[in-house]
Design an enzyme around this catalytic site. Structure first.
Site, PDB file in Angstrom:
ATOM      1  N   ASP A 153      25.503  20.547 -25.658  1.00 25.62           N
ATOM      2  CA  ASP A 153      25.969  22.057 -26.768  1.00 25.62           C
ATOM      3  C   ASP A 153      26.276  23.102 -26.707  1.00 25.62           C
ATOM      4  O   ASP A 153      26.697  23.038 -25.072  1.00 25.62           O
ATOM      5  CB  ASP A 153      24.243  22.696 -27.505  1.00 25.62           C
ATOM      6  CG  ASP A 153      24.950  23.550 -28.474  1.00 25.62           C
ATOM      7  OD1 ASP A 153      25.156  23.426 -29.367  1.00 25.62           O
ATOM      8  OD2 ASP A 153      24.493  24.654 -27.790  1.00 25.62           O
ATOM      9  N   GLU A 162       0.962  -1.328  -0.224  1.00 25.90           N
ATOM     10  CA  GLU A 162       0.070  -0.086  -0.009  1.00 25.90           C
ATOM     11  C   GLU A 162       0.203   1.422   0.132  1.00 25.90           C
ATOM     12  O   GLU A 162       0.777   2.620  -0.592  1.00 25.90           O
ATOM     13  CB  GLU A 162      -1.164  -0.082   1.550  1.00 25.90           C
ATOM     14  CG  GLU A 162      -1.873  -1.353   1.535  1.00 25.90           C
ATOM     15  CD  GLU A 162      -1.837  -2.628   1.541  1.00 25.90           C
ATOM     16  OE1 GLU A 162      -0.181  -2.305   2.076  1.00 25.90           O
ATOM     17  OE2 GLU A 162      -2.165  -3.180   1.689  1.00 25.90           O
TER      18      GLU A 162
END
Length: 581
Positions: free
Chosen positions: A333, A291
């Site tokens: 980049d 649970e």
């Protein structure tokens, strides 16, 4: 003003008819008309899409198999009268789902606020006056002014243009600038692609040089770029973590269903009361289901998101944190991310690799007098210094083009005519038959000297620098025009050496020795040695620290570092704006 990516077809219409269809003029719109059109056409924003209702977004999170088991089991408990167990399970499920939902909602809100704070603006003619407005407020019929460096805010038809060159690589893949004119096309029916629409500007392209005035014809998703973005749009694929949780939930579901049916069947065969058997099966299902697992997972990921938030990182999806932590290689980049995205001239060397002011003087004269497409390298040369340019006068120019990859200017001073050439080092070296020494002596460019200069050029490239070749030659005093044929038998002066410096937080200490980098030992945006090996042993990669302060990989090393491996994770961050290489 119908929706549709038909801007290319509209380029074939005469300008007068197009303005009439748009209900505009060359002087722009008034504010009241523009607001009405904005309500009709929507914002000029590719991301402006109809959001799903919040309640549907919330329900989407309940499709987890673990949550389905818990909710079904708690429902049976409620029907059997065990409301206490039902309430506990429902509270746990709602808390887990609610925490994930609120986190993503807050992240989306923060991203929208950030997007609005950095929104592009355009110069628009409204009410007969030029105003600067957010790009998302532009509508068909607006008239915008564009100059070098501007991004085209929407698909637009040119009204006037002067030496206007536009980069359309985003749409066509061609890196070469395209010249645009305001005139109607001679063959309107033959235009089927952006390259042929020479009188139309397209959203997302950039102005390289010149100026223009244009009327907006399509905005947002009705633009050519918007149509491409819509066709490429797709839901984000599930992360490895989500797949793992889903597979675990399905396993628990299968086991639970099997055991519940088996217990029910066994009890019925032994003639046990069916209600007691059902309650026992439900209790078994609840007992088999963890649970608290959804809550533990959500809280743990939320804690990680909070720690990243302290470092000013917005986590949009909590489940993405697992992929971030599982990365072995982060590819990003370089320009503008690890570097400052501002190119500087750092050296000007002769053929022997020694600094020489005459090389800079020739490069400065070329950049100073050229009138074509100006690049960031020209700006770096002009910002580097101000040598003596007294007496020099421009006679002619052979402008830069992407076939020759060089620009030449013909200058005159005191009756002496000199052609100065600046461009790609390979081409300048190929056209040079002599070179100039440190003492100013001109010598023939024999094979040995040319090989030495070639090695110098390659060494500068390996050290992370950009390089331009500089050469010149004297021409006859009667020569008043510069031609491509004049770019022969040049005297090589040297190289102009440029650097896009690394940011302070990305730079490394060049004094430290090169670090071996093993597979699985790269993370956090930095290259780090050591670390646990998670794959079969491979030779470590020696990353040489370039003179620019950045690590440099050869193509072979890149393939080895990013090569195939079981269980390997790699992430690529795509730049929002690509500048430079």
């Amino acid at each position: 003003m119908e929706n549709g990516s038909d801007s290319v077809a509209l380029s074939g219409q005469p300008l007068g008819r197009l303005l009439a269809e748009l209900g505009g003029t060359g002087d722009g719109l008034d504010d009241a008309d523009a607001q009405a059109r904005l309500a009709l056409c929507g914002a000029n924003d590719l991301s402006a899409a109809r959001r799903r209702p919040l309640w549907l977004q919330f329900l989407d999170r309940l499709r987890n198999p673990l949550l389905v088991i818990l909710l079904l089991a708690s429902g049976f408990s409620a029907m059997a009268g065990d409301l206490y167990s039902f309430a506990i399970v429902v509270v746990i499920v709602l808390a887990s789902v609610g925490l994930d939902f609120v986190q993503e909602l807050r992240a989306n809100t923060a991203i929208e606020d950030l997007r609005r704070s950095v929104a592009l603006r355009a110069r628009v003619l409204r009410d007969g006056r030029e105003r600067e407005l957010p790009v998302r407020e532009l509508v068909p019929g607006d008239v915008v002014r564009l100059t070098a460096g501007d991004l085209v805010p929407a698909d637009a038809r040119l009204i006037e243009a002067r030496d206007l060159f536009v980069n359309q690589a985003l749409l066509t893949g061609e890196p070469y600038p395209v010249e645009k004119h305001a005139a109607d096309l001679p063959d309107p029916s033959g235009t089927t692609d952006p390259d042929g629409a020479t009188n139309t500007l397209f959203m997302g392209t950039s102005v390289i040089s010149g100026t223009g005035r244009a009327v907006i014809v399509r905005t947002g998703r009705a633009t050519l770029l918007g149509g491409m973005a819509h066709s490429l749009a797709a839901a984000a694929p599930p992360t490895d973590f989500e797949n793992g949780v889903r597979h675990f939930g399905l396993l628990i579901l299968r086991v639970t269903v099997f055991l519940v049916l088996f217990v029910l069947l066994a009890n019925l065969l032994f003639h046990q009361p069916w209600l007691e058997s059902l309650m026992f099966a439900v209790a078994l299902a609840v007992g088999l289901t963890p649970e608290l697992l959804p809550m533990v997972v959500t809280v743990t990921l939320a804690r990680g998101a909070l720690r990243l938030a302290e470092r000013k990182v917005i986590v949009k999806r909590l489940t993405a944190l697992h992929n971030l932590g599982a990365m072995d290689v982060l590819c990003t980049d370089k320009t503008g991310t690890l570097t400052e995205a501002r190119i500087r001239l750092v050296r000007h060397v002769d053929a022997q690799g020694r600094d020489r002011d005459d090389v800079f003087h020739l490069a400065w004269l070329n950049s100073r007098f050229e009138s074509g497409i100006r690049s960031p390298l020209d700006d770096a040369i002009l910002e580097h210094g101000q040598p003596d340019g007294t007496g020099w006068r421009k006679l002619d120019e052979v402008p830069f083009d992407f076939e020759r990859r060089r620009v030449s200017v013909l200058l005159e001073r005191e009756g002496q005519h000199r052609l100065i050439v600046k461009g790609a080092p390979e081409d300048v070296l190929r056209l040079s038959t002599h070179y100039e020494t440190q003492a100013g002596e001109v010598r023939p460019f024999d094979a040995g000297a040319k090989a030495a200069v070639q090695r110098l050029f390659e060494q500068l490239g390996e050290d992370g620098f950009r390089v331009l070749g500089i050469a010149s030659r004297l021409v006859g005093p009667d020569r008043r025009e510069a031609r491509v044929d004049d770019e022969t038998e040049l005297v090589f002066a040297g190289f102009a050496v440029f650097l896009d410096p690394p940011k302070p937080d990305a730079a490394v200490d060049p004094a430290q020795p090169a670090a071996p980098v093993a597979r699985g030992a790269v993370g956090g945006g930095r290259l780090a040695g050591g670390g646990p090996a998670v794959h079969p042993p491979r030779p470590a990669l020696r990353l040489r620290r370039a003179a620019s302060g950045l690590f440099r990989l050869s193509r072979g090393d890149g393939r080895r570092l990013l090569g195939p491996g079981r269980g390997r994770q790699a992430a690529v961050l795509r730049p929002v704006r690509q500048a430079g290489d």
